[in-house]
Design a protein around this motif. Structure first.
Motif, PDB file in Angstrom:
ATOM      1  N   PRO A  99       8.749  42.012 -33.695  1.00 39.80           N
ATOM      2  CA  PRO A  99       8.265  42.324 -34.803  1.00 39.80           C
ATOM      3  C   PRO A  99       9.572  41.463 -36.017  1.00 39.80           C
TER       4      PRO A  99
ATOM      5  N   ASN B  86       8.168  50.660 -41.246  1.00 36.76           N
ATOM      6  CA  ASN B  86       9.257  49.510 -40.967  1.00 36.76           C
ATOM      7  C   ASN B  86       8.800  48.660 -40.157  1.00 36.76           C
ATOM      8  N   ARG B  87       8.005  48.447 -40.542  1.00 38.23           N
ATOM      9  CA  ARG B  87       7.971  46.599 -39.819  1.00 38.23           C
ATOM     10  C   ARG B  87       7.715  46.277 -38.370  1.00 38.23           C
ATOM     11  N   LEU B  88       7.919  47.334 -37.838  1.00 39.46           N
ATOM     12  CA  LEU B  88       7.394  47.495 -35.876  1.00 39.46           C
ATOM     13  C   LEU B  88       5.684  47.324 -36.115  1.00 39.46           C
ATOM     14  N   ASN B  89       5.702  46.183 -35.846  1.00 37.82           N
ATOM     15  CA  ASN B  89       4.177  45.250 -35.828  1.00 37.82           C
ATOM     16  C   ASN B  89       4.568  44.907 -34.421  1.00 37.82           C
TER      17      ASN B  89
END
Lengths: 199, 199
Positions: free
Chosen positions: A199, A177-180
């Motif tokens: 992120p 979920n792009r929780l980088n």
């Protein structure tokens, strides 16, 4: 593969080496291929290309090039560069900002001596990034140089290493979920300041 | 994967699509990951990062980002960028120079509507590249936004596409002994001038 020669033990270097080992364990292809972006002052243009990172010696990150190439001219007139690595095997991106300069002649000489005759023939025969009429001509120049080479052939002045010394690192790890996760190390007065980015 | 929408049929585009198909057939990982380098005018610095190239629509190469991010500011003040691709599966590098601008709101709206709720929650909740105290805080903001979202939630103004239009391509193919093949297409008065470079 990158050769480490007494690498710095500062925190971002330790983290880099740990990620490097992890990528290696995950059979990362082209692990030494990094992108180096530079600024062409004359054209007011950003340019980028891949290079093969050969060594990390103390805090110098070293690759080799033709010193008359467009990128060499760009490094000369604007010594700040950005280096970028993406290891898909561990979904990790490493963003670096650095200052770049020519590697010592001793180091370049030694590296040249350790290369194959063929690679050195290409380094000598090619006017890197200059226009040429055909690929046959590239091959002709290469074979001619290869035939002329003797055991005494030394590194030409127009070919050698570039060293960059980072002053900024971002370690980016991709998550669902792009929780980088993004961690920055920035050098201030010989200290590395660490912080997290959104992120 | 990159989505092609009526892509240009100019020569470098044809070549790009052919290489893309070849890389795909060779199971290239992260085929849509490209590096975009920009110039930070204020700091006189070059910066680079990976983005996911989502579309090639006619001659627009489109990815998505936060419009308040540092890279968005850089594109605003210096619209020239460099895009760089390396597909290790076919040992091919593609170097692009381009002009960048915001994608149309209609296109950005449509893309936003097609994404998962989770990805959109992250796009809404994150002040991209701003410092944050902890990763827990990132997750808290994300889950709070996710819970507050309704079917009527629309794309926020601060998130959308960037389109770049190339004016320069280099197709680089690696060969033994560094006898690499390099072919350049440069746009001059709506024409693509083709030439070969020395390796």
């Amino acid at each position: 593969m990158i050769k480490f020669i007494n690498p710095s033990i500062e925190k971002p270097y330790i983290q880099f080496q740990s990620l490097y080992q992890e990528a290696l364990a995950n059979e990362q292809k082209g692990i030494e291929a990094i992108s180096v972006s530079s600024y062409n002052q004359e054209m007011n243009e950003v340019e980028a290309r891949y290079v093969n990172l050969k060594y990390i010696a103390d805090n110098e990150w070293i690759f080799f090039s033709n010193y008359n190439s467009p990128k060499a001219e760009q490094f000369e007139s604007h010594s700040q560069v950005s280096a970028l690595i993406f290891w898909s095997s561990i979904n990790t991106q490493i963003r670096i900002k650095a200052r770049i300069f020519k590697t010592s002649v001793e180091f370049s000489d030694k590296h040249f001596e350790g290369r194959t005759k063929e690679k050195n023939a290409l380094a000598i025969s090619s006017n890197q990034s200059q226009t040429i009429d055909s690929f046959d001509e590239v091959k002709k120049n290469f074979h001619q140089t290869l035939n002329e080479m003797t055991p005494d052939t030394v590194r030409p002045d127009f070919w050698g290493g570039f060293s960059f010394i980072p002053y900024y690192f971002e370690f980016w790890q991709g998550h669902k979920n792009r929780l980088n996760k993004r961690c920055v190390f920035e050098q201030r007065d010989d200290e590395w300041i660490e912080r997290l980015l959104q992120p």
